[in-house]
Write a protein that holds these residues in place. Structure first.
Motif, PDB file in Angstrom:
ATOM      1  N   ARG A 183       0.848  -1.203   0.000  1.00  0.00           N
ATOM      2  CA  ARG A 183       0.000   0.000   0.000  1.00  0.00           C
ATOM      3  C   ARG A 183       0.879   1.248   0.000  1.00  0.00           C
ATOM      4  O   ARG A 183       0.915   2.011   0.961  1.00  0.00           O
ATOM      5  CB  ARG A 183      -0.905  -0.010   1.236  1.00  0.00           C
TER       6      ARG A 183
ATOM      7  N   ILE B 266      -0.203   6.123  -1.550  1.00  0.00           N
ATOM      8  CA  ILE B 266      -0.310   7.442  -0.940  1.00  0.00           C
ATOM      9  C   ILE B 266       1.068   8.096  -0.858  1.00  0.00           C
ATOM     10  O   ILE B 266       1.267   9.227  -1.295  1.00  0.00           O
ATOM     11  CB  ILE B 266      -0.945   7.346   0.460  1.00  0.00           C
TER      12      ILE B 266
ATOM     13  N   ASN C 139      -0.949  13.528  -2.155  1.00  0.00           N
ATOM     14  CA  ASN C 139      -1.730  12.563  -1.381  1.00  0.00           C
ATOM     15  C   ASN C 139      -1.127  12.340   0.004  1.00  0.00           C
ATOM     16  O   ASN C 139      -1.849  12.134   0.983  1.00  0.00           O
ATOM     17  CB  ASN C 139      -1.817  11.237  -2.131  1.00  0.00           C
ATOM     18  N   THR C 140       0.195  12.389   0.070  1.00  0.00           N
ATOM     19  CA  THR C 140       0.864  12.244   1.368  1.00  0.00           C
ATOM     20  C   THR C 140       0.472  13.383   2.301  1.00  0.00           C
ATOM     21  O   THR C 140       0.089  13.161   3.459  1.00  0.00           O
ATOM     22  CB  THR C 140       2.389  12.234   1.185  1.00  0.00           C
TER      23      THR C 140
ATOM     24  N   LYS D 162      -2.135  15.292   2.180  1.00  0.00           N
ATOM     25  CA  LYS D 162      -3.549  15.182   2.533  1.00  0.00           C
ATOM     26  C   LYS D 162      -3.763  14.180   3.657  1.00  0.00           C
ATOM     27  O   LYS D 162      -4.492  14.447   4.625  1.00  0.00           O
ATOM     28  CB  LYS D 162      -4.370  14.779   1.299  1.00  0.00           C
ATOM     29  N   ALA D 163      -3.131  13.023   3.546  1.00  0.00           N
ATOM     30  CA  ALA D 163      -3.299  11.981   4.558  1.00  0.00           C
ATOM     31  C   ALA D 163      -2.706  12.405   5.897  1.00  0.00           C
ATOM     32  O   ALA D 163      -3.326  12.200   6.957  1.00  0.00           O
ATOM     33  CB  ALA D 163      -2.652  10.683   4.076  1.00  0.00           C
TER      34      ALA D 163
ATOM     35  N   GLN E  66      -4.911  15.160   7.477  1.00  0.00           N
ATOM     36  CA  GLN E  66      -6.160  14.588   7.988  1.00  0.00           C
ATOM     37  C   GLN E  66      -5.931  13.864   9.310  1.00  0.00           C
ATOM     38  O   GLN E  66      -6.803  13.852  10.181  1.00  0.00           O
ATOM     39  CB  GLN E  66      -6.766  13.635   6.966  1.00  0.00           C
ATOM     40  N   ALA E  67      -4.741  13.279   9.462  1.00  0.00           N
ATOM     41  CA  ALA E  67      -4.418  12.561  10.695  1.00  0.00           C
ATOM     42  C   ALA E  67      -3.921  13.488  11.791  1.00  0.00           C
ATOM     43  O   ALA E  67      -3.631  13.033  12.908  1.00  0.00           O
ATOM     44  CB  ALA E  67      -3.367  11.490  10.408  1.00  0.00           C
TER      45      ALA E  67
ATOM     46  N   VAL F 206       0.353   6.196   8.922  1.00  0.00           N
ATOM     47  CA  VAL F 206      -0.773   6.894   8.295  1.00  0.00           C
ATOM     48  C   VAL F 206      -0.814   6.676   6.785  1.00  0.00           C
ATOM     49  O   VAL F 206      -1.891   6.524   6.204  1.00  0.00           O
ATOM     50  CB  VAL F 206      -0.711   8.406   8.629  1.00  0.00           C
ATOM     51  N   VAL F 207       0.355   6.641   6.141  1.00  0.00           N
ATOM     52  CA  VAL F 207       0.357   6.460   4.692  1.00  0.00           C
ATOM     53  C   VAL F 207       0.366   4.982   4.291  1.00  0.00           C
ATOM     54  O   VAL F 207       0.467   4.652   3.111  1.00  0.00           O
ATOM     55  CB  VAL F 207       1.537   7.199   4.024  1.00  0.00           C
TER      56      VAL F 207
END
Length: 252
Positions: A67, A70, A76-77, A79-80, A83-84, A205-206
């Motif tokens: 996975r 991200i 995307n990194t 953003k994640a 968000q965390a 998280v990622v």
């Protein structure tokens, strides 16, 4: 049992070193092109995705960093991580917001590519007139120092600090990479526990099993900021040995 290393590009020197070190310590290892049509997997294989987004076979088990989608994209990194609730450098997708930062006298880093490394696609701006239209802008944060924390399965396996080791004529002093004479070192560096925990949280998280987290520290605000999470960090010397030991130790 074999370690199957799937690199983002077959020319990756770190992947070559990783394979050679596995073999040196008595383990079978192969580097396999993700577009290979001749590779024959074995049920006991352990797969290591080293950057990139391509798969050999979707149904494989025993895959490290399966996975990694991200982390392979800087937008995307961010953003994640945001968000965390993790601390990153200020960022935006909006050119108008980046222009506001410039009018406030701040420096803006424009990223024309979201998947590059070693400063690829980065330009530095101080006035709104020359700001390009790109997918990601970050506000430059002054750094006391920059460090890299390597995480494997929720624990630190290596830590380095960035230092200038040779004189190079810099196109811009704000970009610190090997081309401008800056490299990661470990001598006389003990990472702050806060940076370690932030790196552990970032990798989790990622969605990675392992990763190298680049952070900066601002002494005035007593704050660490995440720059990125690397899925294919450079490997040599002690760092290479630490990764090999981590992968082998995870077999037990």
């Amino acid at each position: 049992m074999r370690f199957i290393i799937v690199p983002y590009k077959m020319g990756s020197q770190s992947c070559k070193r990783l394979k050679e070190k596995f073999i040196e310590v008595g383990h079978k290892a192969l580097r396999v092109n993700p577009t290979s049509r001749t590779f024959r997997p074995k049920i006991t294989d352990k797969y290591i995705y080293w950057g990139g987004n391509q798969h050999l076979m979707e149904e494989w088990d025993n895959i490290y960093n399966q996975r990694r989608y991200i982390a392979s994209n800087k937008l995307n990194t961010f953003k994640a991580l945001t968000q965390a609730g993790l601390s990153t450098v200020p960022w935006t997708e909006e050119r108008e917001i980046a222009n506001e930062w410039l009018t406030e006298g701040k420096t803006v880093v424009a990223r024309a590519t979201l998947v590059g490394h070693s400063g690829a696609g980065i330009t530095i701006h101080n006035t709104p007139t020359d700001l390009p239209t790109v997918s990601l802008y970050t506000k430059y944060v002054k750094k006391t120092y920059e460090c890299r924390i390597h995480i494997f399965k929720g624990r630190m396996i290596d830590a380095q600090i960035k230092r200038k080791v040779r004189d190079v004529e810099e196109n811009n002093p704000l970009i610190r990479n090997i081309h401008t004479g800056w490299v990661y070192c470990r001598d006389n560096y003990i990472p702050d526990p806060t940076s370690i925990q932030l790196a552990i949280d970032a990798v989790r998280v990622v969605g990675l099993d392992f990763g190298a987290v680049d952070l900066i520290y601002n002494q005035y605000y007593n704050q660490f900021y995440i720059l990125e999470v690397n899925t294919a960090p450079g490997l040599e010397g002690t760092t290479l040995i630490n990764y090999v030991n981590a992968f082998i130790g995870d077999l037990n």
